[in-house]
Motif scaffolding. Structure first.
Motif, PDB file in Angstrom:
ATOM      1  N   GLY A  22       0.801  -1.211   0.000  1.00  0.00           N
ATOM      2  CA  GLY A  22       0.000   0.000   0.000  1.00  0.00           C
ATOM      3  C   GLY A  22       0.836   1.263   0.000  1.00  0.00           C
ATOM      4  N   ALA A  23       2.005   1.212   0.675  1.00  0.00           N
ATOM      5  CA  ALA A  23       2.857   2.403   0.773  1.00  0.00           C
ATOM      6  C   ALA A  23       3.416   2.823  -0.578  1.00  0.00           C
ATOM      7  CB  ALA A  23       3.992   2.145   1.761  1.00  0.00           C
ATOM      8  N   VAL A  24       3.526   1.883  -1.505  1.00  0.00           N
ATOM      9  CA  VAL A  24       4.060   2.195  -2.829  1.00  0.00           C
ATOM     10  C   VAL A  24       3.213   3.249  -3.519  1.00  0.00           C
ATOM     11  CG1 VAL A  24       4.518   1.228  -5.120  1.00  0.00           C
ATOM     12  CG2 VAL A  24       5.103  -0.086  -3.073  1.00  0.00           C
ATOM     13  N   ARG A  25       1.933   3.290  -3.219  1.00  0.00           N
ATOM     14  CA  ARG A  25       1.014   4.213  -3.895  1.00  0.00           C
ATOM     15  C   ARG A  25       0.873   5.541  -3.160  1.00  0.00           C
ATOM     16  NH1 ARG A  25      -1.410  -0.871  -4.097  1.00  0.00           N
ATOM     17  NH2 ARG A  25      -2.749  -0.419  -2.294  1.00  0.00           N
ATOM     18  N   GLN A  26       1.715   5.782  -2.154  1.00  0.00           N
ATOM     19  CA  GLN A  26       1.559   6.971  -1.311  1.00  0.00           C
ATOM     20  C   GLN A  26       2.509   8.106  -1.677  1.00  0.00           C
ATOM     21  OE1 GLN A  26       1.778   5.622   2.739  1.00  0.00           O
ATOM     22  NE2 GLN A  26      -0.062   4.348   2.568  1.00  0.00           N
ATOM     23  N   GLY A  27       3.072   8.075  -2.867  1.00  0.00           N
ATOM     24  CA  GLY A  27       3.894   9.196  -3.310  1.00  0.00           C
ATOM     25  C   GLY A  27       5.378   8.911  -3.255  1.00  0.00           C
ATOM     26  N   ILE A  28       6.162   9.974  -3.324  1.00  0.00           N
ATOM     27  CA  ILE A  28       7.622   9.874  -3.384  1.00  0.00           C
ATOM     28  C   ILE A  28       8.146   9.164  -2.144  1.00  0.00           C
ATOM     29  CG2 ILE A  28       9.762  11.217  -3.433  1.00  0.00           C
ATOM     30  CD1 ILE A  28       8.214  13.401  -4.944  1.00  0.00           C
TER      31      ILE A  28
ATOM     32  N   VAL B 154      10.864  -4.928   1.237  1.00  0.00           N
ATOM     33  CA  VAL B 154       9.981  -5.078   0.076  1.00  0.00           C
ATOM     34  C   VAL B 154       9.649  -3.708  -0.506  1.00  0.00           C
ATOM     35  CG1 VAL B 154       7.633  -5.700  -0.598  1.00  0.00           C
ATOM     36  CG2 VAL B 154       9.008  -7.300   0.746  1.00  0.00           C
ATOM     37  N   TYR B 155       9.330  -2.763   0.360  1.00  0.00           N
ATOM     38  CA  TYR B 155       9.007  -1.408  -0.100  1.00  0.00           C
ATOM     39  C   TYR B 155      10.197  -0.778  -0.836  1.00  0.00           C
ATOM     40  CZ  TYR B 155       8.106   3.609   0.169  1.00  0.00           C
ATOM     41  OH  TYR B 155       7.949   4.944  -0.142  1.00  0.00           O
ATOM     42  N   CYS B 156      11.383  -0.847  -0.237  1.00  0.00           N
ATOM     43  CA  CYS B 156      12.566  -0.241  -0.857  1.00  0.00           C
ATOM     44  C   CYS B 156      12.865  -0.880  -2.212  1.00  0.00           C
ATOM     45  CB  CYS B 156      13.775  -0.377   0.062  1.00  0.00           C
ATOM     46  SG  CYS B 156      13.663   0.604   1.586  1.00  0.00           S
TER      47      CYS B 156
ATOM     48  N   VAL C  87      10.103   0.463  -4.813  1.00  0.00           N
ATOM     49  CA  VAL C  87      10.056   1.872  -5.221  1.00  0.00           C
ATOM     50  C   VAL C  87      11.381   2.395  -5.760  1.00  0.00           C
ATOM     51  CG1 VAL C  87       8.191   2.373  -3.613  1.00  0.00           C
ATOM     52  CG2 VAL C  87      10.560   2.746  -2.894  1.00  0.00           C
ATOM     53  N   GLY C  88      12.489   1.696  -5.494  1.00  0.00           N
ATOM     54  CA  GLY C  88      13.769   2.169  -6.006  1.00  0.00           C
ATOM     55  C   GLY C  88      13.803   2.131  -7.527  1.00  0.00           C
ATOM     56  N   GLU C  89      14.232   3.226  -8.141  1.00  0.00           N
ATOM     57  CA  GLU C  89      14.313   3.255  -9.599  1.00  0.00           C
ATOM     58  C   GLU C  89      15.381   2.309 -10.126  1.00  0.00           C
ATOM     59  OE1 GLU C  89      14.787   7.236 -10.951  1.00  0.00           O
ATOM     60  OE2 GLU C  89      12.846   7.902 -10.151  1.00  0.00           O
ATOM     61  N   ASP C  90      16.389   2.059  -9.317  1.00  0.00           N
ATOM     62  CA  ASP C  90      17.421   1.082  -9.647  1.00  0.00           C
ATOM     63  C   ASP C  90      17.942   0.500  -8.341  1.00  0.00           C
ATOM     64  OD1 ASP C  90      19.155   3.013  -8.575  1.00  0.00           O
ATOM     65  OD2 ASP C  90      19.727   3.773 -10.549  1.00  0.00           O
TER      66      ASP C  90
ATOM     67  N   LEU D 104      17.885   3.991  -0.052  1.00  0.00           N
ATOM     68  CA  LEU D 104      16.651   4.210   0.700  1.00  0.00           C
ATOM     69  C   LEU D 104      16.591   3.276   1.909  1.00  0.00           C
ATOM     70  CD1 LEU D 104      13.892   5.717   0.737  1.00  0.00           C
ATOM     71  CD2 LEU D 104      12.984   3.816  -0.626  1.00  0.00           C
ATOM     72  N   ALA D 105      17.101   2.062   1.738  1.00  0.00           N
ATOM     73  CA  ALA D 105      17.077   1.072   2.818  1.00  0.00           C
ATOM     74  C   ALA D 105      18.066   1.389   3.932  1.00  0.00           C
ATOM     75  CB  ALA D 105      17.378  -0.319   2.253  1.00  0.00           C
ATOM     76  N   VAL D 106      18.988   2.295   3.685  1.00  0.00           N
ATOM     77  CA  VAL D 106      20.044   2.608   4.650  1.00  0.00           C
ATOM     78  C   VAL D 106      19.765   3.893   5.412  1.00  0.00           C
ATOM     79  CG1 VAL D 106      22.447   3.415   4.774  1.00  0.00           C
ATOM     80  CG2 VAL D 106      21.895   1.324   3.530  1.00  0.00           C
TER      81      VAL D 106
END
Length: 371
Positions: A251-257, A280-282, A285-288, A295-297
């Protein structure tokens, strides 16, 4: 437990599988190495040390750039135990959780011994790698769970209240058993997690993470892999925190940047369920790979475990060539990681030629003794 037998691997399939195995193990290690220097620091402290954008490159940890923690060490021994289990299958004495427990006990020896004991011929080659004999902040749950020969089980688990992420973080290799049915992957990961992390959140998170990696290694999307994990978790008692965390991540994937605050919200109180959902979220949503790992760090939670879990997912999803080459170049233990990954891929695709009824390779059995 059993696995799909008699599968015939084409050359292209073998190459893809090897790339995903390499990617998974290197991904865990790179994430671990990226996060370890800032593990335990808050976001404000990370930014004060590394700048307004936080940590964007390998830092110095354990005296060097690219150093890994106990999370990578244990992941290597998971692979070693799985190979040994396959080799022992020929003997008729096949019980993978026991082989994994023996492998983890070999890791525990690296945490208390000065170096390899050449008298222990049955230890195999990994336990003779001197660089692994470094104590890299192992948790009390790991040292207690593996401190004696008694193996924790689901009926009598070790550390029954333990909900930390360490068992999940060593469980990516179970997902690389692509010839196994998904429910068996979950069961093996759960049983092996109970050897150190006996709380349902601890061992069910390990099972969920392993089966997500399994789906990715089989070519599924990450979203589809999470849906499969949710379906397999549903019948298991105590699954709710793990399932809710995974649903929250989707669900968090759809919550913006993506933001550090969103990662921290998913991590919550730092249990395995929170860290797996944040990973899973990181990864989603990570572009690469680089952005997903950074983001995970960069947040207030545990950086090394979150990034190691994220790296395993991204490596299984994209293969080794998607990982940042500059980080791989400085990664501690990279030759060992690659050698073990290739051995695992060869065992899983060509095991009968190494130790089947038609004959056995003495060199292979010296590396992975049946004893």
């Amino acid at each position: 437990m059993g696995a799909t037998a008699g599968a015939v691997w084409g050359r292209a399939e073998q190459q893809d599988f090897r790339s995903r195995v390499r990617g998974t193990l290197l991904g865990v290690a790179v994430g671990d190495a990226l996060g370890s220097p800032v593990d335990g620091l808050g976001l404000a402290e990370i930014r004060e040390e590394y700048g307004a954008e936080g940590l964007l490159d390998l830092g110095r940890g354990y005296g060097r750039r690219g150093a890994v923690s106990h999370l990578t060490q244990l992941t290597l021994f998971s692979v070693d135990g799985l190979i040994r289990a396959q080799v022992r299958r020929d003997t008729g004495a096949w019980h993978p959780p026991t082989d994994l427990h023996r492998a983890y006990r070999r890791w525990a020896a690296t945490q208390r011994d000065w170096g390899p004991d050449e008298r222990r011929k049955d230890d195999g080659w990994l336990a003779r790698e001197e660089w692994l004999y470094a104590r890299r902040d192992p948790t009390r749950a790991l040292l207690l769970g593996l401190g004696d020969d008694t193996m924790g089980t689901l009926d009598v688990p070790k550390n029954p209240g333990e909900t930390g992420p360490e068992a999940a973080a060593r469980s990516a290799p179970f997902g690389l058993l692509v010839g196994w049915e998904p429910q068996l992957v979950v069961q093996l990961a759960v049983e092996c997690a109970a050897q150190t992390h006996g709380g349902p959140v601890g061992y069910l998170s390990a099972g969920a993470y392993a089966v997500i990696v399994h789906a990715l290694a089989c070519g599924e999307s990450l979203d589809g892999a999470v849906q499969r994990a949710l379906a397999l978790l549903a019948p298991r008692p105590g699954h709710e925190p793990v399932s809710e965390g995974l649903q929250h991540a989707l669900g968090a994937v759809r919550q913006g940047i993506p933001t550090p605050a969103r990662v921290e919200e998913l991590i919550g109180d730092g249990t395995a369920a929170g860290l797996v959902s944040a990973a899973v979220y990181c990864a989603l949503v990570g572009e690469d790979v680089r952005q997903g790992l950074c983001l995970a760090v960069n947040h207030d939670g545990p950086s090394a475990a979150t990034a190691a879990l994220t790296g395993g997912l991204l490596g299984a999803l994209h293969g080794e060539t998607a990982l940042p080459p500059a980080w791989l170049a400085e990664l501690e233990g990279r030759p060992t990681l690659l050698e073990l990954a290739d051995d695992f891929a060869m065992e899983m695709t060509q095991g009968p030629a190494l130790h089947g009824p038609a004959g056995a390779s003495p060199g292979w059995l010296a590396r992975y003794p049946r004893a």
